[in-house]
Motif scaffolding. Structure first.
Motif, short mmCIF file in Angstrom:
data_model
loop_
_atom_site.label_atom_id
_atom_site.label_comp_id
_atom_site.label_asym_id
_atom_site.label_seq_id
_atom_site.Cartn_x
_atom_site.Cartn_y
_atom_site.Cartn_z
N GLU A 1 0.83 -1.20 0.00
CA GLU A 1 0.00 0.00 0.00
C GLU A 1 0.87 1.26 0.00
N ALA A 2 0.58 2.18 -0.92
CA ALA A 2 1.24 3.50 -0.89
C ALA A 2 0.22 4.48 -0.31
N LYS A 3 0.68 5.28 0.65
CA LYS A 3 -0.22 6.27 1.27
C LYS A 3 0.38 7.65 1.12
N GLY A 4 -0.34 8.52 0.44
CA GLY A 4 0.11 9.92 0.29
C GLY A 4 1.48 10.04 -0.34
N LEU A 5 1.81 9.14 -1.27
CA LEU A 5 3.17 9.12 -1.83
C LEU A 5 3.37 10.25 -2.84
N ALA B 1 6.14 14.45 -10.22
CA ALA B 1 5.81 13.30 -11.06
C ALA B 1 4.70 12.46 -10.45
N VAL B 2 4.69 12.38 -9.11
CA VAL B 2 3.64 11.64 -8.38
C VAL B 2 3.24 12.52 -7.21
N ASP B 3 1.93 12.78 -7.08
CA ASP B 3 1.49 13.76 -6.10
C ASP B 3 0.42 13.16 -5.17
N GLN B 4 0.84 12.85 -3.96
CA GLN B 4 -0.08 12.37 -2.90
C GLN B 4 -0.96 11.21 -3.37
N VAL B 5 -0.31 10.17 -3.85
CA VAL B 5 -1.06 9.03 -4.39
C VAL B 5 -1.27 7.96 -3.33
N ASP B 6 -2.51 7.48 -3.26
CA ASP B 6 -2.85 6.32 -2.41
C ASP B 6 -3.22 5.17 -3.33
N ILE B 7 -2.48 4.06 -3.24
CA ILE B 7 -2.93 2.88 -3.98
C ILE B 7 -2.67 1.64 -3.13
N SER B 8 -3.42 0.58 -3.38
CA SER B 8 -3.21 -0.64 -2.60
C SER B 8 -3.32 -1.86 -3.51
N LEU B 9 -2.68 -2.92 -3.04
CA LEU B 9 -2.70 -4.20 -3.77
C LEU B 9 -2.96 -5.29 -2.73
N GLY B 10 -4.04 -6.05 -2.93
CA GLY B 10 -4.38 -7.09 -1.97
C GLY B 10 -3.66 -8.40 -2.25
N GLU B 11 -3.77 -9.33 -1.32
CA GLU B 11 -3.19 -10.66 -1.51
C GLU B 11 -3.85 -11.33 -2.71
N ARG B 12 -3.05 -11.87 -3.59
CA ARG B 12 -3.51 -12.59 -4.80
C ARG B 12 -4.37 -11.71 -5.72
N GLU B 13 -4.24 -10.41 -5.61
CA GLU B 13 -5.05 -9.52 -6.42
C GLU B 13 -4.31 -9.15 -7.71
N PHE B 14 -5.05 -8.88 -8.78
CA PHE B 14 -4.48 -8.44 -10.05
C PHE B 14 -5.01 -7.03 -10.30
N VAL B 15 -4.13 -6.04 -10.15
CA VAL B 15 -4.56 -4.64 -10.21
C VAL B 15 -3.83 -3.95 -11.36
N GLY B 16 -4.52 -3.07 -12.05
CA GLY B 16 -3.91 -2.32 -13.15
C GLY B 16 -3.74 -0.85 -12.81
N ILE B 17 -2.71 -0.24 -13.38
CA ILE B 17 -2.57 1.23 -13.33
C ILE B 17 -2.49 1.68 -14.77
N ALA B 18 -3.45 2.52 -15.18
CA ALA B 18 -3.50 2.95 -16.58
C ALA B 18 -3.37 4.46 -16.68
N GLY B 19 -3.01 4.92 -17.85
CA GLY B 19 -2.87 6.36 -18.09
C GLY B 19 -1.89 6.56 -19.24
N GLU B 20 -1.90 7.77 -19.80
CA GLU B 20 -1.00 8.01 -20.94
C GLU B 20 0.44 8.19 -20.46
N SER B 21 1.39 8.21 -21.40
CA SER B 21 2.79 8.40 -21.06
C SER B 21 2.97 9.71 -20.32
#
Ligand code: SF4
Length: 311
Positions: free
Chosen positions: A5-9, A22-42
């Motif tokens: 988990e990233a909190k306020g990164l 480049a990254v502004d106060q980002v919260d993201i999490s990844l659970g056990e056995r989870e398949f998560v995507g991060i999408a967006g343009e270059s």
């Protein structure tokens, strides 16, 4: 249960024009056995976020705020030696963008896999290499071949085998299908899906290609100009994306029923000189006065979270 988990990164790059956020106060999490995507343009900050979370940022890039929790431990607070010994590649592994060109051309694939195992004190026998290659659907004969003797898809599989060699709990893959043909792209995504199930690992997949991950990921984050603008179950996202940027991303992708590609007019804002309000304002067909003035927070909309004043 949340694994990573990233909190306020927040991550910045000092430049002569000031700090690039480049990254502004980002919260993201990844659970056990989870398949998560991060999408967006270059340029949205996806790769920088992943590198920051795995402590792989190179100077002058630096984390200036936030924490990254793995099993509840803030891994940003560990010493380099603690992180290298107990986490890097043994618990958190990454397949880098363009990694299939990362093999040393003068050594065989097998000897390069053995080197990784030996460096970490693991058994580096022919049978271990054979099993590793089998895990990613590669024939044992690949071990004795040089990188230039493999196709792009085979090299990408071999690199995934290398990332899995120390049995990590989390595999982060950054644009793993770039420069591959569409059939090979699909087989790499199917391989990641199978590995997630069979090995019980969690997978974080970074991509600009929404069509590719539409059936693979369970949950999706959409990033724009260093921030998360939409997050939720992929089934909801692909049925009806809520943020105008997400809608634009989807209409920039051809579908089975339509060849029409609308695209998103304009460009990402200057990350060294971000506007005070919503960063998508100059490109948004629904922009209002409040959008120019105030930054929209992420808030719950149905089963998703969206950063937009329309909601
Ligand atoms: Fe568009 Fe305003 Fe929503 Fe930003 S906050 S996406 S400018 S409507």
């Amino acid at each position: 249960m949340t694994l990573l988990e990233a909190k306020g990164l927040s991550i910045v790059f000092p430049t002569s024009r000031g700090e690039v956020k480049a990254v502004d106060q980002v919260d993201i999490s990844l659970g056990e056995r989870e398949f998560v995507g991060i999408a967006g343009e270059s340029g949205a900050g996806k790769s920088t976020l992943a590198l920051g979370m795995l402590r792989l940022l190179t100077p002058p890039g630096k984390v200036v705020a936030g924490e990254v929790l793995f099993h509840g431990t803030d891994i940003l607070k560990l010493t380099d030696e603690q992180f290298r010994k107990d986490y890097r590649w043994t618990k958190l592994a990454m397949v880098f963008q363009g990694s299939m060109n990362g093999f040393t051309p003068v050594f065989t694939i097998g000897s390069q896999l053995k080197e990784v195992l030996a460096l970490h004190g693991r058994e580096a026998s022919d049978s271990t290499i054979s099993k590793l290659l089998e895990t990613v659907d590669l024939d044992n004969s690949i071990a004795s071949r040089y990188p230039h003797e493999l196709s792009g898809g085979q090299k990408q599989r071999a690199f995934i085998a290398m990332a899995l060699s120390l049995e990590p709990e989390v595999l982060v893959t950054d644009e793993p299908t770039t420069a591959l043909d569409v059939i090979t792209q699909a087989t790499i995504i199917n391989l990641l899906k199978r590995l997630r199930k069979e090995l019980g690992i969690s997978v974080l997949l970074i991509t600009h290609d929404l069509a590719l991950i539409s059936e693979a990921v369970e949950r999706l984050y959409v990033m724009y100009a260093g921030g998360v603008v939409e997050e939720g179950p992929s089934i909801d996202f692909f049925a009806k994306p809520k943020h105008p940027y997400s809608q634009g991303l989807l209409t920039s992708t051809p579908t089975l029923t339509s060849n029409e590609i609308k695209g998103i007019p304009g460009f990402l804002p200057d990350l060294a000189n971000l506007p005070p309000g919503c960063r998508f304002t100059p490109r948004c067909p629904f922009a209002m006065e409040v959008c120019k003035r105030d930054y929209p927070p992420l808030k719950g909309v149905g089963g998703e979270r969206v950063a937009c004043w329309l909601y």
